[in-house]
Design a protein around this motif. Structure first.
Motif, PDB file in Angstrom:
ATOM      1  N   THR A 290       0.694  -1.229  -0.020  1.00  0.00           N
ATOM      2  CA  THR A 290       0.011   0.031   0.102  1.00  0.00           C
ATOM      3  C   THR A 290       0.867   1.250   0.034  1.00  0.00           C
ATOM      4  O   THR A 290       0.525   2.399  -0.644  1.00  0.00           O
ATOM      5  CB  THR A 290      -1.029   0.054   1.135  1.00  0.00           C
ATOM      6  N   THR A 291       1.765   1.235   0.573  1.00  0.00           N
ATOM      7  CA  THR A 291       2.895   2.432   0.677  1.00  0.00           C
ATOM      8  C   THR A 291       3.470   2.506  -0.450  1.00  0.00           C
ATOM      9  O   THR A 291       3.741   3.801  -0.967  1.00  0.00           O
ATOM     10  CB  THR A 291       4.063   2.362   1.928  1.00  0.00           C
ATOM     11  N   ASN A 292       3.829   1.644  -1.185  1.00  0.00           N
ATOM     12  CA  ASN A 292       4.434   1.545  -2.615  1.00  0.00           C
ATOM     13  C   ASN A 292       3.344   2.284  -3.833  1.00  0.00           C
ATOM     14  O   ASN A 292       3.811   3.052  -4.501  1.00  0.00           O
ATOM     15  CB  ASN A 292       4.888   0.104  -3.143  1.00  0.00           C
ATOM     16  N   ILE A 293       2.195   1.992  -3.439  1.00  0.00           N
ATOM     17  CA  ILE A 293       1.065   2.653  -4.311  1.00  0.00           C
ATOM     18  C   ILE A 293       1.029   4.238  -4.074  1.00  0.00           C
ATOM     19  O   ILE A 293       1.138   4.744  -5.054  1.00  0.00           O
ATOM     20  CB  ILE A 293      -0.236   1.795  -4.152  1.00  0.00           C
ATOM     21  N   LEU A 294       0.814   4.418  -2.693  1.00  0.00           N
ATOM     22  CA  LEU A 294       0.921   5.797  -2.414  1.00  0.00           C
ATOM     23  C   LEU A 294       2.338   6.556  -2.953  1.00  0.00           C
ATOM     24  O   LEU A 294       2.228   7.619  -3.702  1.00  0.00           O
ATOM     25  CB  LEU A 294       0.862   6.092  -0.835  1.00  0.00           C
ATOM     26  N   PHE A 295       3.539   5.940  -2.767  1.00  0.00           N
ATOM     27  CA  PHE A 295       4.655   6.335  -3.284  1.00  0.00           C
ATOM     28  C   PHE A 295       4.667   6.782  -4.839  1.00  0.00           C
ATOM     29  O   PHE A 295       5.294   7.720  -5.242  1.00  0.00           O
ATOM     30  CB  PHE A 295       5.775   5.834  -2.832  1.00  0.00           C
ATOM     31  N   THR A 296       4.181   5.519  -5.588  1.00  0.00           N
ATOM     32  CA  THR A 296       4.126   5.790  -6.994  1.00  0.00           C
ATOM     33  C   THR A 296       3.094   7.143  -7.367  1.00  0.00           C
ATOM     34  O   THR A 296       3.478   7.835  -8.405  1.00  0.00           O
ATOM     35  CB  THR A 296       3.595   4.500  -7.460  1.00  0.00           C
ATOM     36  N   GLY A 297       2.186   7.044  -6.617  1.00  0.00           N
ATOM     37  CA  GLY A 297       1.206   8.038  -7.001  1.00  0.00           C
ATOM     38  C   GLY A 297       1.940   9.535  -6.680  1.00  0.00           C
ATOM     39  O   GLY A 297       1.761  10.400  -7.502  1.00  0.00           O
TER      40      GLY A 297
ATOM     41  N   PHE B 116      -5.592   2.015  -0.158  1.00  0.00           N
ATOM     42  CA  PHE B 116      -4.708   2.217  -1.125  1.00  0.00           C
ATOM     43  C   PHE B 116      -4.619   1.018  -1.928  1.00  0.00           C
ATOM     44  O   PHE B 116      -4.065  -0.042  -1.239  1.00  0.00           O
ATOM     45  CB  PHE B 116      -3.343   2.665  -1.013  1.00  0.00           C
ATOM     46  N   ASN B 117      -5.536   0.603  -3.056  1.00  0.00           N
ATOM     47  CA  ASN B 117      -5.556  -0.415  -3.773  1.00  0.00           C
ATOM     48  C   ASN B 117      -6.059  -0.273  -4.940  1.00  0.00           C
ATOM     49  O   ASN B 117      -6.194   0.669  -5.320  1.00  0.00           O
ATOM     50  CB  ASN B 117      -6.304  -1.563  -2.790  1.00  0.00           C
ATOM     51  N   GLY B 118      -6.277  -1.644  -5.727  1.00  0.00           N
ATOM     52  CA  GLY B 118      -6.706  -1.530  -7.255  1.00  0.00           C
ATOM     53  C   GLY B 118      -8.246  -1.284  -7.335  1.00  0.00           C
ATOM     54  O   GLY B 118      -9.027  -1.632  -6.271  1.00  0.00           O
ATOM     55  N   VAL B 119      -8.541  -1.222  -8.383  1.00  0.00           N
ATOM     56  CA  VAL B 119     -10.151  -1.146  -8.743  1.00  0.00           C
ATOM     57  C   VAL B 119     -10.633  -2.536  -8.506  1.00  0.00           C
ATOM     58  O   VAL B 119     -11.914  -2.463  -8.189  1.00  0.00           O
ATOM     59  CB  VAL B 119     -10.185  -0.664 -10.439  1.00  0.00           C
ATOM     60  N   TRP B 120     -10.040  -3.455  -8.586  1.00  0.00           N
ATOM     61  CA  TRP B 120     -10.642  -4.901  -8.376  1.00  0.00           C
ATOM     62  C   TRP B 120     -11.138  -4.799  -6.823  1.00  0.00           C
ATOM     63  O   TRP B 120     -11.952  -5.822  -6.554  1.00  0.00           O
ATOM     64  CB  TRP B 120      -9.584  -6.007  -8.589  1.00  0.00           C
ATOM     65  N   GLU B 121     -10.790  -4.043  -5.991  1.00  0.00           N
ATOM     66  CA  GLU B 121     -11.328  -3.890  -4.759  1.00  0.00           C
ATOM     67  C   GLU B 121     -12.850  -3.830  -4.637  1.00  0.00           C
ATOM     68  O   GLU B 121     -13.355  -4.149  -3.610  1.00  0.00           O
ATOM     69  CB  GLU B 121     -10.645  -3.120  -3.778  1.00  0.00           C
ATOM     70  N   SER B 122     -13.414  -3.070  -5.825  1.00  0.00           N
ATOM     71  CA  SER B 122     -14.764  -3.216  -5.496  1.00  0.00           C
ATOM     72  C   SER B 122     -15.462  -4.489  -5.190  1.00  0.00           C
ATOM     73  O   SER B 122     -16.675  -4.222  -4.596  1.00  0.00           O
ATOM     74  CB  SER B 122     -15.327  -2.555  -6.883  1.00  0.00           C
ATOM     75  N   GLY B 123     -14.962  -5.289  -5.688  1.00  0.00           N
ATOM     76  CA  GLY B 123     -15.890  -6.748  -5.544  1.00  0.00           C
ATOM     77  C   GLY B 123     -15.667  -7.128  -3.902  1.00  0.00           C
ATOM     78  O   GLY B 123     -16.160  -8.258  -3.624  1.00  0.00           O
ATOM     79  N   SER B 124     -14.925  -6.517  -3.137  1.00  0.00           N
ATOM     80  CA  SER B 124     -14.800  -6.718  -1.721  1.00  0.00           C
ATOM     81  C   SER B 124     -15.946  -6.215  -0.887  1.00  0.00           C
ATOM     82  O   SER B 124     -15.859  -6.505   0.295  1.00  0.00           O
ATOM     83  CB  SER B 124     -13.399  -6.595  -1.234  1.00  0.00           C
ATOM     84  N   PHE B 125     -16.337  -5.030  -1.368  1.00  0.00           N
ATOM     85  CA  PHE B 125     -17.155  -4.218  -0.497  1.00  0.00           C
ATOM     86  C   PHE B 125     -18.545  -4.951  -0.173  1.00  0.00           C
ATOM     87  O   PHE B 125     -19.801  -4.337   0.224  1.00  0.00           O
ATOM     88  CB  PHE B 125     -17.232  -2.900  -0.824  1.00  0.00           C
ATOM     89  N   VAL B 126     -18.755  -6.152  -0.222  1.00  0.00           N
ATOM     90  CA  VAL B 126     -19.861  -6.790   0.065  1.00  0.00           C
ATOM     91  C   VAL B 126     -19.494  -7.842   0.940  1.00  0.00           C
ATOM     92  O   VAL B 126     -18.555  -8.685   0.786  1.00  0.00           O
ATOM     93  CB  VAL B 126     -20.667  -7.356  -1.141  1.00  0.00           C
ATOM     94  N   GLY B 127     -20.352  -8.435   2.020  1.00  0.00           N
ATOM     95  CA  GLY B 127     -20.031  -9.743   2.851  1.00  0.00           C
ATOM     96  C   GLY B 127     -20.180  -9.294   4.131  1.00  0.00           C
ATOM     97  O   GLY B 127     -20.212  -8.081   4.745  1.00  0.00           O
TER      98      GLY B 127
END
Length: 463
Positions: A230-237, A302-313
């Protein structure tokens, strides 16, 4: 008596008929046997002919990493492969083989075969990079001529054309993009009185919002960071925020003593690492950064667009309607940036006859077609590279389906960002990306200065 005689005569007549029939069958037994043998020989000859025809049909072996039966994207991808095999069964035999160790298994197989100067017919590398070794050994074909002559193919692969270009050649294209930005909890931002990311103009607004989140009694942490991903994603941003940073990302890095690099690390330390307690700075392999967001402790993920599938459950205790996708700000007013990595995907062996190469090309075109792009989006829950996919339309059509509509929204934001840059692992190589991951803990606890990090990374380049 007459009736008995009559009955006996009938029985006798029947016996004679049955006897004659039996004799007839016996007398024709040899003839029938000869007919049966001829039929068997005919069937055998037809089978031999079928085998000869089968030998004339090319057989293509395809290795991939979608082996999981309990992961829906893997199941859907295998269906797509099987559909292709069925569609072309009269032209060639297409044999998808799932490696039970996933993408890493595919990578290991490729490296072993490259060492023996060969490579499988076609492979999905799924982000693992064997391109330099395979191309240097002249084992894989250049896809660029096929791309140049087919506009649909070109539209279907999108950023692959730029990101996977090696000195004018394109050895690989991928059917899914590794697209990343971040997600935020609008409710927590509102409670903290902080501007939501959709209102940010520059990275300075990020810093201001983080301060308000830290100061709010309603928010436990602005985000949970890991000592890596996650820190890597933020740093790249942050690196994407300036032109000098984007230039450095796009080049084969030769020196980390670069102002854009050092400024990004400084901002990361002051406005992110120093803003979370040790409880919310977790090991690189920990999933706590996601759990904290799902349970309402963290305001950003901080994560990818695929995380949208995780917001149920059952693990999600926050109001999903407050979860929104975002891309990164830059240092230019109202200009955004997103990580969109094509990365290594399909590669095709060069040492094949034309029929097999044509079949492999047909498969790659199929996997990057409009039809499959729709399936990858709706079924696999990933962002395809297609430049003609209408995310606004997909978002509108999926109203009521929170997961799909938010995936469409996240993909739309990334696709329309001013800047789209590949991940550190793609741009600089996984070894350097991993080395940078290992510096974040030292930067946070003060055991490493920015100059220390620059020096250590430059030593890595010299090795």
């Amino acid at each position: 008596m007459k009736n008995i005689k009559k009955l006996l005569s009938i029985v006798l007549a029947l016996c004679l008929v049955l006897s004659f029939t039996a004799c007839s069958k016996d007398s024709s037994k040899t003839s029938k046997g000869e007919d049966t043998t001829k039929n068997q020989e005919s069937t055998k000859n037809n089978e031999n002919k079928d085998q000869e025809v089968a030998k004339d049909i090319p057989e293509i072996t395809f290795y991939h990493g979608y082996f999981q039966d309990d992961w829906q994207p893997a199941v859907e991808m295998r269906k797509i492969y099987d559909d292709f095999a069925e569609l072309h069964k009269d032209e060639f035999i297409f044999k998808p083989i799932a490696m039970e160790t996933g993408g890493e298994g595919v990578y290991n197989k490729c490296t072993q075969e490259i060492a023996a100067s060969k490579i499988p017919d076609i492979v999905d590398l799924a982000g693992y990079n064997v391109i330099p070794a395979a191309s240097e050994a002249d084992l894989i074909i250049d896809l660029k001529p096929y791309i140049d002559e087919d506009e649909n193919f070109k539209n279907g692969i999108g950023v692959n054309i730029e990101q996977n270009n090696m000195d004018g050649k394109i050895y690989t294209v991928r059917d899914q993009l590794e697209t990343m930005g971040f997600w935020y909890n609008e409710d927590l931002f509102n409670k903290a009185g902080a501007d939501t990311p959709d209102k940010w103009k520059t990275w300075d607004d990020f810093a201001i919002a983080v301060e308000k989140l830290v100061d709010s009694s309603e928010v436990e942490t602005p985000f949970t960071l890991s000592q890596g991903w996650t820190t890597n994603i933020l740093f790249t941003g942050l690196m994407m925020g300036s032109q000098d940073g984007r230039n450095m990302l796009a080049d084969n890095v030769k020196d980390f003593n670069n102002e854009a690099f050092k400024q990004a690390l400084t901002f990361l330390k002051d406005n992110a690492l120093d803003k979370v307690t040790s409880e919310y700075f977790v090991a690189g392999d920990s999933d706590k950064y996601r759990e904290d967001f799902f349970t309402g402790k963290a305001a950003m993920l901080f994560n990818g667009v695929w995380e949208s599938g995780s917001f149920v459950g059952d693990n999600v205790t926050i109001d999903v309607n407050s979860i929104k996708p975002a891309v990164f700000p830059t240092y230019e007013d109202n200009q955004n940036a997103a990580i969109m990595s094509a990365s290594p995907g399909y590669i095709i062996a060069k040492n094949q006859d034309k029929a097999k190469i044509d079949a492999c090309i047909e498969f790659v075109k199929y996997m990057t077609s409009q039809e499959i792009a729709d399936k990858i989006f709706t079924k696999v829950m990933a962002m395809p590279p297609s430049t003609v996919l209408d995310y606004k339309k997909l978002e509108h059509e999926s109203e009521g389906d929170y997961v799909v509509s938010n995936l469409a929204f996240a993909c739309e934001l990334a696709a329309h960002s001013k800047y789209q840059i590949a991940s550190l692992g793609v741009d600089w190589g996984q070894d350097i990306s991993d080395a940078i991951d290992g510096k974040y803990a030292g930067l946070k606890d003060g055991s490493k200065s920015i100059e220390d990090i620059v020096s250590e990374l430059n030593q890595l380049l010299d090795e």
